[in-house]
Design a protein around this motif. Sequence first.
Motif, mmCIF file in Angstrom:
data_model
loop_
_atom_site.group_PDB
_atom_site.id
_atom_site.type_symbol
_atom_site.label_atom_id
_atom_site.label_comp_id
_atom_site.label_asym_id
_atom_site.label_seq_id
_atom_site.Cartn_x
_atom_site.Cartn_y
_atom_site.Cartn_z
ATOM 1 N N ILE A 1 31.478 46.604 42.250
ATOM 2 C CA ILE A 1 32.338 47.671 41.731
ATOM 3 C C ILE A 1 33.583 47.722 42.610
ATOM 4 C CG2 ILE A 1 32.587 50.143 41.262
ATOM 5 C CD1 ILE A 1 29.568 50.285 40.857
ATOM 6 N N PHE A 2 34.734 47.771 41.964
ATOM 7 C CA PHE A 2 36.010 47.812 42.681
ATOM 8 C C PHE A 2 36.773 49.070 42.261
ATOM 9 C CE2 PHE A 2 34.901 43.438 41.541
ATOM 10 C CZ PHE A 2 34.900 42.783 42.773
ATOM 11 N N VAL A 3 37.301 49.790 43.242
ATOM 12 C CA VAL A 3 38.179 50.932 42.974
ATOM 13 C C VAL A 3 39.510 50.643 43.667
ATOM 14 C CG1 VAL A 3 38.473 53.433 43.055
ATOM 15 C CG2 VAL A 3 36.163 52.461 42.947
ATOM 16 N N PRO A 4 40.472 50.077 42.943
ATOM 17 C CA PRO A 4 41.703 49.617 43.590
ATOM 18 C C PRO A 4 42.621 50.728 44.099
ATOM 19 C CG PRO A 4 41.358 48.524 41.474
ATOM 20 C CD PRO A 4 40.412 49.674 41.534
ATOM 21 N N ARG A 5 42.501 51.946 43.544
ATOM 22 C CA ARG A 5 43.423 53.005 43.954
ATOM 23 C C ARG A 5 42.706 54.347 43.917
ATOM 24 N NH1 ARG A 5 49.611 52.273 42.517
ATOM 25 N NH2 ARG A 5 49.255 50.804 44.230
ATOM 26 N N ASP B 1 43.870 58.968 35.945
ATOM 27 C CA ASP B 1 42.559 58.331 36.035
ATOM 28 C C ASP B 1 42.404 57.589 37.352
ATOM 29 O OD1 ASP B 1 41.075 58.907 33.650
ATOM 30 O OD2 ASP B 1 42.483 57.645 32.541
ATOM 31 N N ILE B 2 41.225 57.703 37.939
ATOM 32 C CA ILE B 2 40.845 56.879 39.083
ATOM 33 C C ILE B 2 39.958 55.781 38.498
ATOM 34 C CG2 ILE B 2 39.733 56.809 41.343
ATOM 35 C CD1 ILE B 2 40.254 59.865 41.492
ATOM 36 N N THR B 3 40.529 54.621 38.351
ATOM 37 C CA THR B 3 39.890 53.540 37.599
ATOM 38 C C THR B 3 39.030 52.673 38.499
ATOM 39 O OG1 THR B 3 41.719 53.498 36.031
ATOM 40 C CG2 THR B 3 40.313 51.547 36.107
ATOM 41 N N ALA B 4 37.846 52.346 38.003
ATOM 42 C CA ALA B 4 36.967 51.389 38.659
ATOM 43 C C ALA B 4 36.763 50.196 37.736
ATOM 44 C CB ALA B 4 35.626 52.028 38.996
ATOM 45 N N LEU B 5 36.442 49.073 38.327
ATOM 46 C CA LEU B 5 36.148 47.841 37.593
ATOM 47 C C LEU B 5 34.780 47.352 38.036
ATOM 48 C CD1 LEU B 5 39.649 46.227 38.127
ATOM 49 C CD2 LEU B 5 38.786 47.104 35.960
ATOM 50 N N LYS B 6 33.919 47.077 37.069
ATOM 51 C CA LYS B 6 32.533 46.724 37.375
ATOM 52 C C LYS B 6 32.185 45.353 36.826
ATOM 53 C CE LYS B 6 29.219 49.827 36.743
ATOM 54 N NZ LYS B 6 28.213 50.687 36.048
ATOM 55 N N ILE B 7 31.486 44.579 37.654
ATOM 56 C CA ILE B 7 30.785 43.391 37.192
ATOM 57 C C ILE B 7 29.318 43.787 37.152
ATOM 58 C CG2 ILE B 7 30.145 41.005 37.721
ATOM 59 C CD1 ILE B 7 32.839 40.657 39.040
ATOM 60 N N GLU B 8 28.754 43.805 35.980
ATOM 61 C CA GLU B 8 27.480 44.476 35.713
ATOM 62 C C GLU B 8 26.314 43.904 36.521
ATOM 63 O OE1 GLU B 8 25.614 47.236 35.069
ATOM 64 O OE2 GLU B 8 27.053 47.355 33.423
ATOM 65 N N SER B 9 25.410 44.794 36.883
ATOM 66 C CA SER B 9 24.157 44.452 37.536
ATOM 67 C C SER B 9 23.169 45.558 37.236
ATOM 68 C CB SER B 9 24.341 44.326 39.047
ATOM 69 O OG SER B 9 23.088 44.275 39.706
ATOM 70 N N GLU B 10 21.915 45.217 37.132
ATOM 71 C CA GLU B 10 20.888 46.237 36.920
ATOM 72 C C GLU B 10 20.233 46.641 38.231
ATOM 73 O OE1 GLU B 10 18.129 44.824 34.051
ATOM 74 O OE2 GLU B 10 19.594 44.747 32.416
ATOM 75 N N LYS B 11 20.564 45.929 39.298
ATOM 76 C CA LYS B 11 19.855 46.149 40.555
ATOM 77 C C LYS B 11 20.685 46.897 41.583
ATOM 78 C CE LYS B 11 17.176 43.759 44.097
ATOM 79 N NZ LYS B 11 16.728 42.443 44.640
ATOM 80 N N GLU B 12 21.777 46.290 42.039
ATOM 81 C CA GLU B 12 22.576 46.891 43.099
ATOM 82 C C GLU B 12 23.996 46.340 43.062
ATOM 83 O OE1 GLU B 12 20.606 45.778 46.716
ATOM 84 O OE2 GLU B 12 21.455 43.744 46.720
ATOM 85 N N TYR B 13 24.867 47.030 43.800
ATOM 86 C CA TYR B 13 26.284 46.665 43.822
ATOM 87 C C TYR B 13 26.804 46.645 45.245
ATOM 88 C CZ TYR B 13 26.058 48.078 38.908
ATOM 89 O OH TYR B 13 25.716 48.207 37.592
ATOM 90 N N VAL B 14 27.853 45.859 45.446
ATOM 91 C CA VAL B 14 28.709 46.026 46.613
ATOM 92 C C VAL B 14 29.955 46.745 46.107
ATOM 93 C CG1 VAL B 14 29.713 43.718 46.286
ATOM 94 C CG2 VAL B 14 29.970 44.883 48.477
ATOM 95 N N LEU B 15 30.430 47.695 46.884
ATOM 96 C CA LEU B 15 31.566 48.525 46.487
ATOM 97 C C LEU B 15 32.773 48.224 47.360
ATOM 98 C CD1 LEU B 15 32.836 50.953 44.948
ATOM 99 C CD2 LEU B 15 31.818 52.436 46.698
ATOM 100 N N PHE B 16 33.907 47.920 46.713
ATOM 101 C CA PHE B 16 35.175 47.726 47.405
ATOM 102 C C PHE B 16 36.150 48.810 46.942
ATOM 103 C CE2 PHE B 16 33.379 43.451 47.493
ATOM 104 C CZ PHE B 16 33.713 42.984 48.764
ATOM 105 N N THR B 17 36.793 49.477 47.885
ATOM 106 C CA THR B 17 37.735 50.547 47.566
ATOM 107 C C THR B 17 39.046 50.324 48.323
ATOM 108 O OG1 THR B 17 36.875 51.918 49.386
ATOM 109 C CG2 THR B 17 35.864 52.210 47.216
#
Length: 300
Positions: A104-108, A42-58
Amino acid sequence: MNRIIKSIDYDYLKMKKIIDALCCRNPILQPFSIGKSCMGRDITALKIESEKEYVLFTAAFHGSEHITSNILLMFIEDFCTAYEKSGSLCGINIKKALGNRGAIFVPRVNPDGCEISIRGALGCGGNAEKIYKMCGGDFTHYNANLRGVDINHNFDAGWKELHQLERKNGILGPAPTRYGGERPHSEPETMSLVNLCRENNIHHAVALHSQGEVIYWSYNGLQDKRAKQMAEIMAATSGYALDVPMGLAFGGGFKDWFIKEFMRPGFTIEVGRGANPLPIEDAHEIYAKLREMLTITAIM
């Protein structure tokens, strides 16, 4: 409160347990899979919910750069603690500053490559002999995915030109690093990120790599007008320098594709200094230097 994330190597199973522990302590974190690696991890992501927009860290596009997973997880841990308590991180009230934005974070991104670099032949499954020959027995410096494709050469942004340059440099097929595949977006790891970005409103994206203490923020003159100012703030808060990739480092990367695809700010941050893989014991020290920059980047 004791810190969950340590400056130690996390193989795939340990990473799953650490993510479970983070989510248990921080109910705002929503784990989900954005896809599977070549080997079915699995390529796991972690989300802090928003209905509008996100910043993405990978992080961890390359196997030997698995220290970036630790650094991103350390940030997630501090970020969530501040968010849930309506507290501050680096003097910033995280929940208030985020407003309607989520994260949204994708650590690996490349779990197979990291497993190979960390565990050697034991991380290759039934492909140990093939990969041993590919890397000449040097598993530690392995960067590619299980099929010998460099994920950060596989995105559809200047891929053709980069592929020609690879061939000029003698990279003709699957290799431990810098082979971009037979076509752009040929790899499941690549498509997992592509689909994630297309299915969510990503305001800006960050990719952690190692090493060099530099920030790449542009791509072929296509970058958003906000990008340079954002990059200058990131540089000022980290002490890192702004730079422009050259040669085999130009094109084919996630940051390049994100800028080209969405015309929004995208950044590659090369953390730490030295030779990859950087000593895992340095993870906390590197993170401490980047904490303010990462915090501000989340709310810009």
